[in-house]
Design a protein around this motif. Structure first.
Motif, PDB file in Angstrom:
ATOM      1  N   LYS A 112       0.839  -1.204   0.000  1.00 28.21           N
ATOM      2  CA  LYS A 112       0.000   0.000   0.000  1.00 28.21           C
ATOM      3  C   LYS A 112       0.873   1.253   0.000  1.00 28.21           C
ATOM      4  CE  LYS A 112      -3.470   2.395   2.851  1.00 28.21           C
ATOM      5  NZ  LYS A 112      -4.257   2.333   4.116  1.00 28.21           N
ATOM      6  N   LYS A 113       1.973   1.203   0.717  1.00 27.04           N
ATOM      7  CA  LYS A 113       2.870   2.347   0.796  1.00 27.04           C
ATOM      8  C   LYS A 113       3.743   2.489  -0.450  1.00 27.04           C
ATOM      9  CE  LYS A 113       1.733   3.994   4.799  1.00 27.04           C
ATOM     10  NZ  LYS A 113       1.163   5.360   4.925  1.00 27.04           N
ATOM     11  N   ALA A 114       4.058   1.366  -1.079  1.00 27.52           N
ATOM     12  CA  ALA A 114       4.923   1.396  -2.267  1.00 27.52           C
ATOM     13  C   ALA A 114       4.402   0.365  -3.278  1.00 27.52           C
ATOM     14  CB  ALA A 114       6.369   1.092  -1.891  1.00 27.52           C
ATOM     15  N   PRO A 115       3.442   0.758  -4.116  1.00 30.43           N
ATOM     16  CA  PRO A 115       2.874  -0.174  -5.110  1.00 30.43           C
ATOM     17  C   PRO A 115       3.942  -0.712  -6.073  1.00 30.43           C
ATOM     18  CG  PRO A 115       1.526   1.797  -4.899  1.00 30.43           C
ATOM     19  CD  PRO A 115       2.800   2.064  -4.155  1.00 30.43           C
ATOM     20  N   ARG A 116       3.664  -1.865  -6.643  1.00 29.71           N
ATOM     21  CA  ARG A 116       4.597  -2.486  -7.582  1.00 29.71           C
ATOM     22  C   ARG A 116       4.782  -1.612  -8.824  1.00 29.71           C
ATOM     23  NH1 ARG A 116       4.691  -7.965  -5.855  1.00 29.71           N
ATOM     24  NH2 ARG A 116       2.760  -8.622  -4.845  1.00 29.71           N
ATOM     25  N   GLU A 117       5.981  -1.703  -9.372  1.00 31.56           N
ATOM     26  CA  GLU A 117       6.259  -1.058 -10.655  1.00 31.56           C
ATOM     27  C   GLU A 117       7.083  -1.999 -11.519  1.00 31.56           C
ATOM     28  OE1 GLU A 117       7.711   2.948 -10.827  1.00 31.56           O
ATOM     29  OE2 GLU A 117       6.754   3.485  -8.920  1.00 31.56           O
ATOM     30  N   THR A 118       6.727  -2.064 -12.789  1.00 29.13           N
ATOM     31  CA  THR A 118       7.416  -2.962 -13.714  1.00 29.13           C
ATOM     32  C   THR A 118       8.888  -2.575 -13.827  1.00 29.13           C
ATOM     33  OG1 THR A 118       5.385  -3.250 -14.989  1.00 29.13           O
ATOM     34  CG2 THR A 118       7.451  -3.880 -16.066  1.00 29.13           C
ATOM     35  N   ILE A 121      12.528  -3.087  -8.223  1.00 27.36           N
ATOM     36  CA  ILE A 121      12.391  -3.687  -6.905  1.00 27.36           C
ATOM     37  C   ILE A 121      12.504  -2.555  -5.896  1.00 27.36           C
ATOM     38  CG2 ILE A 121      13.363  -5.255  -5.196  1.00 27.36           C
ATOM     39  CD1 ILE A 121      14.375  -6.990  -7.436  1.00 27.36           C
ATOM     40  N   LYS A 122      11.434  -2.296  -5.182  1.00 31.05           N
ATOM     41  CA  LYS A 122      11.402  -1.171  -4.246  1.00 31.05           C
ATOM     42  C   LYS A 122      11.765  -1.621  -2.830  1.00 31.05           C
ATOM     43  CE  LYS A 122       7.845   1.522  -6.635  1.00 31.05           C
ATOM     44  NZ  LYS A 122       6.515   2.175  -6.476  1.00 31.05           N
ATOM     45  N   ALA A 123      12.416  -0.741  -2.111  1.00 32.20           N
ATOM     46  CA  ALA A 123      12.749  -0.997  -0.707  1.00 32.20           C
ATOM     47  C   ALA A 123      12.054   0.042   0.156  1.00 32.20           C
ATOM     48  CB  ALA A 123      14.251  -0.941  -0.497  1.00 32.20           C
ATOM     49  N   GLN A 124      11.372  -0.441   1.196  1.00 32.56           N
ATOM     50  CA  GLN A 124      10.647   0.429   2.108  1.00 32.56           C
ATOM     51  C   GLN A 124      11.060   0.134   3.549  1.00 32.56           C
ATOM     52  OE1 GLN A 124       8.992   3.262   0.700  1.00 32.56           O
ATOM     53  NE2 GLN A 124       7.205   2.679   1.867  1.00 32.56           N
ATOM     54  N   ASP A 154      11.939  -3.708   7.280  1.00 31.04           N
ATOM     55  CA  ASP A 154      12.187  -3.342   5.891  1.00 31.04           C
ATOM     56  C   ASP A 154      11.399  -4.286   4.992  1.00 31.04           C
ATOM     57  OD1 ASP A 154      13.929  -1.382   6.712  1.00 31.04           O
ATOM     58  OD2 ASP A 154      15.727  -2.627   6.443  1.00 31.04           O
ATOM     59  N   ALA A 155      10.903  -3.759   3.898  1.00 26.50           N
ATOM     60  CA  ALA A 155      10.158  -4.569   2.931  1.00 26.50           C
ATOM     61  C   ALA A 155      10.717  -4.320   1.530  1.00 26.50           C
ATOM     62  CB  ALA A 155       8.678  -4.235   2.976  1.00 26.50           C
ATOM     63  N   PHE A 156      10.925  -5.400   0.809  1.00 27.31           N
ATOM     64  CA  PHE A 156      11.367  -5.299  -0.579  1.00 27.31           C
ATOM     65  C   PHE A 156      10.214  -5.738  -1.477  1.00 27.31           C
ATOM     66  CE2 PHE A 156      15.215  -5.503   1.879  1.00 27.31           C
ATOM     67  CZ  PHE A 156      16.055  -4.604   1.247  1.00 27.31           C
ATOM     68  N   ASP A 160       6.993  -8.841  -9.617  1.00 30.13           N
ATOM     69  CA  ASP A 160       6.169 -10.029  -9.863  1.00 30.13           C
ATOM     70  C   ASP A 160       4.877  -9.950  -9.052  1.00 30.13           C
ATOM     71  OD1 ASP A 160       5.044 -12.508 -10.215  1.00 30.13           O
ATOM     72  OD2 ASP A 160       6.905 -13.619  -9.859  1.00 30.13           O
ATOM     73  N   LEU A 161       3.734  -9.980  -9.733  1.00 26.67           N
ATOM     74  CA  LEU A 161       2.437  -9.877  -9.065  1.00 26.67           C
ATOM     75  C   LEU A 161       2.178 -11.032  -8.106  1.00 26.67           C
ATOM     76  CD1 LEU A 161       0.156  -8.698 -12.035  1.00 26.67           C
ATOM     77  CD2 LEU A 161       0.982  -7.331 -10.112  1.00 26.67           C
ATOM     78  N   TYR A 162       2.825 -12.163  -8.327  1.00 24.57           N
ATOM     79  CA  TYR A 162       2.553 -13.353  -7.533  1.00 24.57           C
ATOM     80  C   TYR A 162       3.606 -13.577  -6.445  1.00 24.57           C
ATOM     81  CZ  TYR A 162      -0.611 -14.159 -11.413  1.00 24.57           C
ATOM     82  OH  TYR A 162      -1.609 -14.015 -12.377  1.00 24.57           O
ATOM     83  N   LYS A 163       4.473 -12.595  -6.247  1.00 20.92           N
ATOM     84  CA  LYS A 163       5.505 -12.710  -5.226  1.00 20.92           C
ATOM     85  C   LYS A 163       5.276 -11.654  -4.162  1.00 20.92           C
ATOM     86  CE  LYS A 163      10.489 -13.208  -4.564  1.00 20.92           C
ATOM     87  NZ  LYS A 163      11.820 -13.216  -5.223  1.00 20.92           N
TER      88      LYS A 163
END
Length: 212
Positions: A112-118, A121-124, A154-156, A160-163
């Motif tokens: 929710k804080k960092a939506p996926r982007e093609t 790989i985002k780090a929060q 921390d969240a990475f 991948d929509l299924y990961k």
């Protein structure tokens, strides 16, 4: 010849009386300071402060008193309703139950804080306010404690929509104890997680003087 001896003796006697009073006041002050220090040590020796141990796979959390003389008996952890809607039991070993349900919610919160982007790989780095209710024993007596802590992880976020995001717990920070001036409840957690209220961490080095 005027005899000055009685006047001198009277003056000396008065000065001695004043000096005795000053000594008495100083002694009372020292006694009060010693009593305050002993009271502070008594309270500090029986106050609960928790830290957390995290498993290598980041699938479990175990609470642990920082004071080896304190025995944790049981408790609960209350998360913001966005994370989990019920108080989570804590066993006598300090282990949080229901992590199988809580972890996916922490992952969803990260998304929710960092939506996926093609292609990215985002780090929060995230902080979740929690209320810990504890029942513990120390020095032959049992006590209760209700305090606000901050759970950091921390969240990475993978493309991948299924990961699901990968989580890594970083620490548990004490914030404040419940008091007559500050009640801790679900509404407070909601305000903090929605950035409607800011948590100010305790500061300063240990001192014999109270913090202002």
């Amino acid at each position: 010849m005027i005899n000055l001896l009685p006047g001198v003796l009277s003056t000396v006697s008065a000065l001695a009386s004043v000096f005795a009073i000053l000594i008495s006041i100083k002694s009372c002050q020292v006694s009060n300071d010693a009593f305050d220090l002993a009271s502070a040590e008594y309270i500090q020796g029986r106050s609960l402060l928790l830290t957390a141990e995290f498993s290598e796979n980041n699938e479990s959390i175990k609470l642990k008193p920082t004071n080896d003389e304190i025995t944790f008996l049981t408790g609960t952890v209350t998360f913001p309703s966005e994370i989990y809607g019920e108080a989570v039991p804590v066993s006598s070993s300090g282990a949080l139950w229901r992590m199988g349900a809580i972890t996916p919610n922490l992952q969803d919160y990260a998304l929710k804080k960092a939506p996926r982007e093609t292609g990215l790989i985002k780090a929060q780095s995230l902080t979740i306010p929690i209320i810990i209710d504890s029942y513990y024993a120390v020095k032959g007596d049992t006590y209760t404690d209700r305090s606000l802590y901050l759970l950091r992880y921390d969240a990475f976020i993978h493309e991948d929509l299924y990961k699901q995001p990968s989580l890594y717990f970083r620490g548990l920070l004490f914030s404040l104890r419940e008091s007559q001036l500050q009640k801790l409840d679900a509404d407070l957690l909601k305000k903090i997680i929605n950035n409607e209220m800011r948590v100010i961490m305790p500061y300063g080095a240990p001192s014999l003087l109270p913090k202002k």
